[in-house]
Structure formats: structure tokens, C-alpha cells
Scaffold this active site. Structure first.
Site, PDB file in Angstrom:
ATOM      1  N   LYS A 183      28.063  46.942  34.726  1.00 16.36           N
ATOM      2  CA  LYS A 183      26.896  46.780  34.345  1.00 16.36           C
ATOM      3  C   LYS A 183      26.364  45.404  35.074  1.00 16.36           C
ATOM      4  O   LYS A 183      25.191  45.003  35.832  1.00 16.36           O
ATOM      5  CB  LYS A 183      26.624  46.456  32.929  1.00 16.36           C
ATOM      6  N   GLU A 189      37.577  41.723  37.938  1.00 16.89           N
ATOM      7  CA  GLU A 189      38.674  42.851  37.864  1.00 16.89           C
ATOM      8  C   GLU A 189      38.033  43.856  38.895  1.00 16.89           C
ATOM      9  O   GLU A 189      38.639  44.583  39.984  1.00 16.89           O
ATOM     10  CB  GLU A 189      38.947  43.318  36.471  1.00 16.89           C
ATOM     11  N   GLY A 244      27.196  47.662  27.631  1.00 19.86           N
ATOM     12  CA  GLY A 244      28.080  48.385  28.462  1.00 19.86           C
ATOM     13  C   GLY A 244      28.765  49.065  27.566  1.00 19.86           C
ATOM     14  O   GLY A 244      29.148  50.340  28.214  1.00 19.86           O
ATOM     15  N   ARG A 245      29.420  48.800  26.425  1.00 22.23           N
ATOM     16  CA  ARG A 245      30.172  50.024  25.638  1.00 22.23           C
ATOM     17  C   ARG A 245      29.149  51.262  25.120  1.00 22.23           C
ATOM     18  O   ARG A 245      29.980  52.150  24.404  1.00 22.23           O
ATOM     19  CB  ARG A 245      30.910  49.103  24.388  1.00 22.23           C
ATOM     20  N   GLU A 330      34.435  45.291  19.687  1.00 18.94           N
ATOM     21  CA  GLU A 330      33.374  44.290  20.383  1.00 18.94           C
ATOM     22  C   GLU A 330      32.244  44.255  19.623  1.00 18.94           C
ATOM     23  O   GLU A 330      31.385  43.198  19.904  1.00 18.94           O
ATOM     24  CB  GLU A 330      33.361  44.881  21.840  1.00 18.94           C
ATOM     25  N   HIS A 360      54.743  60.620  13.971  1.00 19.71           N
ATOM     26  CA  HIS A 360      56.235  60.159  14.223  1.00 19.71           C
ATOM     27  C   HIS A 360      56.141  58.707  14.596  1.00 19.71           C
ATOM     28  O   HIS A 360      57.206  58.307  15.221  1.00 19.71           O
ATOM     29  CB  HIS A 360      56.650  61.272  15.238  1.00 19.71           C
ATOM     30  N   LYS A 472      37.523  34.110  29.851  1.00 21.96           N
ATOM     31  CA  LYS A 472      37.059  34.151  31.125  1.00 21.96           C
ATOM     32  C   LYS A 472      36.836  32.963  31.939  1.00 21.96           C
ATOM     33  O   LYS A 472      37.220  32.616  33.079  1.00 21.96           O
ATOM     34  CB  LYS A 472      35.671  35.056  31.349  1.00 21.96           C
TER      35      LYS A 472
END
Ligand code: F6P
Length: 508
Positions: A183, A189, A244-245, A330, A360, A472
Site C-alpha cells: 500500500k 521488507e 492494508g489488512r 492490528e 493434538h 520500525k
């Protein structure tokens, strides 16, 4: 492209065949059964009163009307427009956003028919630019009979070069397409991974013009994508009014269309759109996202719960809890409300993984641990393969899901304290008729709308994420110190003594 009229895209609102159990609600063919939440009629009435007192109906109307409900960033949260297949105008600050949305749909559709001979797609993005498409590609791969282009879809998110190395080892550079998804187009990254992939293409003998043909971008920062070197007609825009999410419905979901065809992407949008219409129009008492949110609020009030689990009894949905973690935590992992004051409740920790595997692993704690952890059991009526064993295996999958909920609800007495199950552990059952693009879209929109509802109930702005920024900022001087190679870094304003010692140890 055949965007169907709205009514054709909407699934029935009538109950599915069979008798609906008590405590069950139904929308977009999805059943929500809250019978094991332990909430009686009086408590439900009180919860709906709370919803009205906190002006939830007004909030829902404002959300869809494009009001600037994301106060801190002075923006609306209009991701619902991205799946508005009715194409009805969505007015933002006096302008209809739908023509731009529809233009992107046309461009995605056109691109689907162009990619002939592509063996690999490298989708580079992180967080909201990764989870949604990754989940959808994984989930839909399990749909029996789905039409797939059979391209290898690689998702590159982590700055850790292990992921990069694994992908570059498998992809064929001369028949690879690269989509850089961000975005902001400033996420380190993503931009560093994108540079590394371009360097790999060059090193593999691709010419500049071949690389230009290979490189695509999806972003709200078109200028930065151009500056990176992506050709203008390879850039798919989305907008600052899409968090973004919440962005998988935009061209961020491009891999879904490229792999499974535009029609499947459209069905994914249609399922979400149908859930939006339900959320927008259904009365609170029958409104699935609202009921789910209120059930969680009840468990916070009654048991002070600090965590909940989402367990899809569908291997195809193994990525769902990871997607949900970003969505919920978030959006609502905040201590300060819209009024600047501390809030009473906010997002619990969310976790989960596919059942029955999860049984399990950590179900011991659900049954006998001291904490009460509400669970959303998510099940699918139809088996997810057409193998000869599918029906028998699926029966066992479903019986495990139903048995766990019952055991958690009722518990068991025993003379040996070690074998006592306290019970009264709340859960809901969400039942999808089958797992396909439509119901996947409906499921994700259900949880998105639930997150928005919870934000409204808790008085939290669900659409910003200031808490992710500080780390950041601090990473920059630390990276510089690591790059210096010095093992004599002193503590200063941005690096404290503990971190300086760690850097010195790493640099030594
Ligand atoms: O981690 C913070 C965040 O900003 C998320 O909200 C977002 O989904 C992710 O980073 C990626 O951001 P972008 O799409 O701008 O690269």
C-alpha cells in the site's frame, strides 16, 4: 467480464434444509450457532441494549456511507466498495469511487487472459499485502474441480533470505512474473525483497525490457512504484481509504484471479458483498457479525477472557487464523479509545490452526487449563476432496469438531481430580455449506465486519495501527550500528545499554 446483477450474486436468505438448532442464526447460507456460549435470553437482550446504547446501528451506517470513521487518519474505511458488485454509487467526499474500482476489475480481468506460458508468480508483500491472497490461494487450491492455471504461486514476505532462497531455487526466471504489493510502497521488507528479485532476474540473463514485462505493482503510492521502475500500465492502484489488512478485495487479490480466473475472483467478492449487505441491513438480533461480537463482549465481561481461538476444521483454512490475527489484533489491539481515554476492553489474543491437528496440540489447555478461552469452531458441510475416502474422513472431522464443543461445554466429573473437566467453556459453531470462493469471501467479510463491530462496542478506532511504527523507527539506528561492525557501540538516545551490549556481542 460478466459482473452479474446484484440479486444473482446473493445467496438465499432462507434457512438451509433441516431444522435450525436453538441459538442458531443464518445468513448468506452460513449458520452461526451460539448455543454453547452459555448466554441466556435476558443476557442477549442486555447485550443488544448495549449495542444500541453505543450507537452501533449508526456506526454501521456511517461505515458504509464513507464517513471518516478512521478519525486519527481522517479517512473512511471503505473496503466494502471494493466488493460492491451492485456498482451502486459509493460517494466519498462528493465523488463516486466505483468507476475507479470497476476500472481495476476490468484491468484484472484483461490481465488474466494475457499471461500465457507463465510458470511462476512471485508475489512480494507483507502483512495485509500478503495474508489475504496467500490464504485464498491456499484455501481455493483444495476446492475439488476448481479451474486452476497451475502456476507456482510464491509468496515472499519475510526479509529473512531463507524464504527468498527457497523461492529463487524453484522459480524459472524467464517465465516468472513478479508482483510487488505494498500500500505504502515504503515497507522495507517488500522493497528490499523486490530489489533482490530484480537482481536475480538480471543475474539469470533477463534483459531490461524482459524485466519491464515481468514486473507489476499493486499500491496506493503509484509514484513510488513508478520510481522503482514499474511501468505505468503494470501498476494497479488502490486507495488510502482501504486499510492494508482489508485490502485483499482490491488488486492485492490479483493472484486469486490470475490462478483461478476472474470469475472465481468475482465470486470471492460476491460472497463478501452478500455478507456486507447482511451486516448493513439485518436487524441486530439476527446480524451474524454483531452476534459474534456481542458473544465475545459477554465472555470478556463474565470471565475476563484475554484470548480466544479460531479453529477451522478444514485444512484448507490453515492460514485463516494468521490472517485473523492481523485483522483483529492490528485493528483492535489498543488501550486508548476514540476519546483519548483508556478503554475497558480491547482485542483478546487470537490464535488457532486447523482442526483436528489443533486438538493434538493445545486443546489440553482448553479443556483443563485454568483460563477460559472461547472458541470459534469453523466447519464445512461438504468434504474438501473427491477422493474415495472423502466422505468417511469428513464424517470423522465433523464428529471431532462437534465432540470438542460438547465436551468443553459440559465437562465431566470424576473421582480423580486429574480426570475432571470443569466444562462451561464457551464456543460458537460457524458452518459453511462448502468451501469455495463465494463462501471464503463471506467468511472473511464476516470477521472483518465483526472486527469493526467490536471496535465500535469498545470505542476503538479499528482502522489505524500507530503501534507498529515505533519499532520500525528504532530498527534504523540499530541497523546502522550493526552495519558499522563495531563491538564498541555505546548506549545513546536511540540505543539503550541492553541493546548496545547485544549489538556488540553480534558484532564481535
Ligand atoms: O505492519 C504494519 C503494516 O503497515 C500493516 O498494516 C500492513 O498490512 C503492512 O505493514 C504492509 O504495509 P504495506 O502494504 O504498505 O507494505
Amino acid at each position: 467480464m460478466s459482473l452479474k446483477p446484484d440479486s444473482d450474486n446473493l445467496k438465499s436468505t432462507e434457512s438451509p434444509p433441516g431444522v435450525m438448532p436453538n441459538g442458531a442464526h443464518f445468513a448468506v447460507d452460513v449458520v452461526l450457532d451460539t448455543a454453547y456460549q452459555g448466554i441466556d435470553g435476558k443476557s442477549w437482550a442486555a447485550l443488544f441494549d448495549i449495542a444500541r446504547k453505543t450507537k452501533l446501528p449508526e456506526f454501521i451506517a456511517d461505515l458504509f456511507a464513507g464517513k471518516h470513521i478512521n478519525q486519527s487518519e481522517d479517512r473512511p474505511a471503505l473496503h466494502s466498495a471494493l466488493r460492491n458488485l451492485s456498482k451502486s454509487p459509493v460517494i466519498l467526499d462528493g465523488q463516486d469511487v466505483m468507476p475507479a474500482v470497476i476500472d481495476v476489475w476490468h484491468r484484472i480481468d484483461a490481465l488474466c487472459n494475457k499471461w500465457i506460458g507463465v510458470t511462476d508468480v512471485i508475489h512480494i508483500g507483507i502483512g495485509g499485502s500478503d495474508f489475504g491472497p496467500r490464504l485464498a490461494i491456499e484455501a481455493l487450491a483444495h476446492v475439488p474441480d476448481i479451474e486452476s492455471r497451475g502456476m507456482r504461486m510464491h509468496f515472499l514476505a519475510n526479509i529473512d533470505t531463507a524464504e527468498l532462497a527457497r523461492i529463487l531455487d524453484r522459480a524459472l526466471p524467464h517465465s516468472t512474473r513478479v508482483i510487488v504489493v505494498s500500500k505504502s510502497f515504503t515497507t522495507l521488507e517488500t522493497t528490499m525483497n523486490a530489489k533482490a528479485v530484480v537482481a536475480w532476474l538480471k543475474a539469470s540473463g533477463c534483459t531490461n525490457s524482459q524485466i519491464n514485462k515481468t514486473l507489476f505493482a499493486v499500491t496506493a503510492n503509484v509514484a513510488a512504484a513508478k520510481e522503482f521502475g514499474v511501468e505505468e500500465d503494470h501498476i494497479f492502484p488502490f486507495w488510502d481509504w482501504v486499510g492494508g489488512r482489508y485490502s485483499v478485495w482490491s488488486a492485492v487479490g490479483l493472484p486469486i484471479a490470475l490462478q483461478y480466473g476472474f470469475k472465481t475472483f468475482e465470486e470471492f467478492l460476491a460472497g463478501a458483498h452478500a455478507m456486507d449487505l447482511h451486516f448493513k441491513n439485518a436487524p441486530l438480533e439476527g446480524n451474524l457479525p454483531v452476534i459474534m461480537a456481542l458473544a465475545l463482549l459477554y465472555q470478556q465481561e463474565k470471565h475476563g477472557i484475554k484470548a480466544y481461538a479460531a479453529i477451522p476444521y478444514a485444512d484448507a483454512l490453515d492460514w485463516f487464523p494468521k490472517w485473523l490475527q492481523q485483522l483483529d489484533m492490528e485493528s483492535n489491539g489498543k488501550s486508548i479509545g476514540k476519546d483519548g481515554k483508556p478503554v475497558k476492553h480491547s482485542s483478546p489474543v487470537v490464535f488457532g490452526s486447523a482442526g483436528s491437528n489443533a486438538q493434538h496440540s493445545y486443546f489440553q489447555l482448553f479443556h483443563q487449563g485454568p483460563e477460559i478461552i472461547p472458541i470459534d469452531f469453523i466447519a464445512v458441510r461438504k468434504p474438501m476432496s473427491d477422493l474415495p475416502e472423502a466422505v468417511a474422513h469428513h464424517r470423522i472431522l465433523l464428529s471431532n469438531c462437534l465432540a470438542q464443543a460438547q465436551a468443553l461445554a459440559h465437562g465431566k466429573t470424576d473421582s480423580n481430580p486429574n480426570n475432571v473437566y470443569p466444562g462451561k467453556r464457551p464456543s460458537s459453531l460457524l458452518l459453511l455449506p462448502e468451501l469455495n470462493a463465494f463462501y471464503l469471501g463471506a467468511l472473511l467479510a464476516l470477521y472483518e465486519n465483526r472486527a469493526a463491530t467490536l471496535g465500535a462496542l469498545w470505542n476503538i478506532n479499528s482502522f489505524d495501527q500507530p503501534g507498529v511504527e515505533y519499532g520500525k523507527v528504532l530498527a534504523k539506528p540499530i541497523e546502522k550500528a550493526l552495519a558499522s561492525g563495531s563491538d564498541h557501540i555505546d548506549a545513546d538516545d536511540s540505543i539503550d545499554a541492553i541493546t548496545a551490549a547485544r549489538i556488540n556481542f553480534l558484532n564481535a
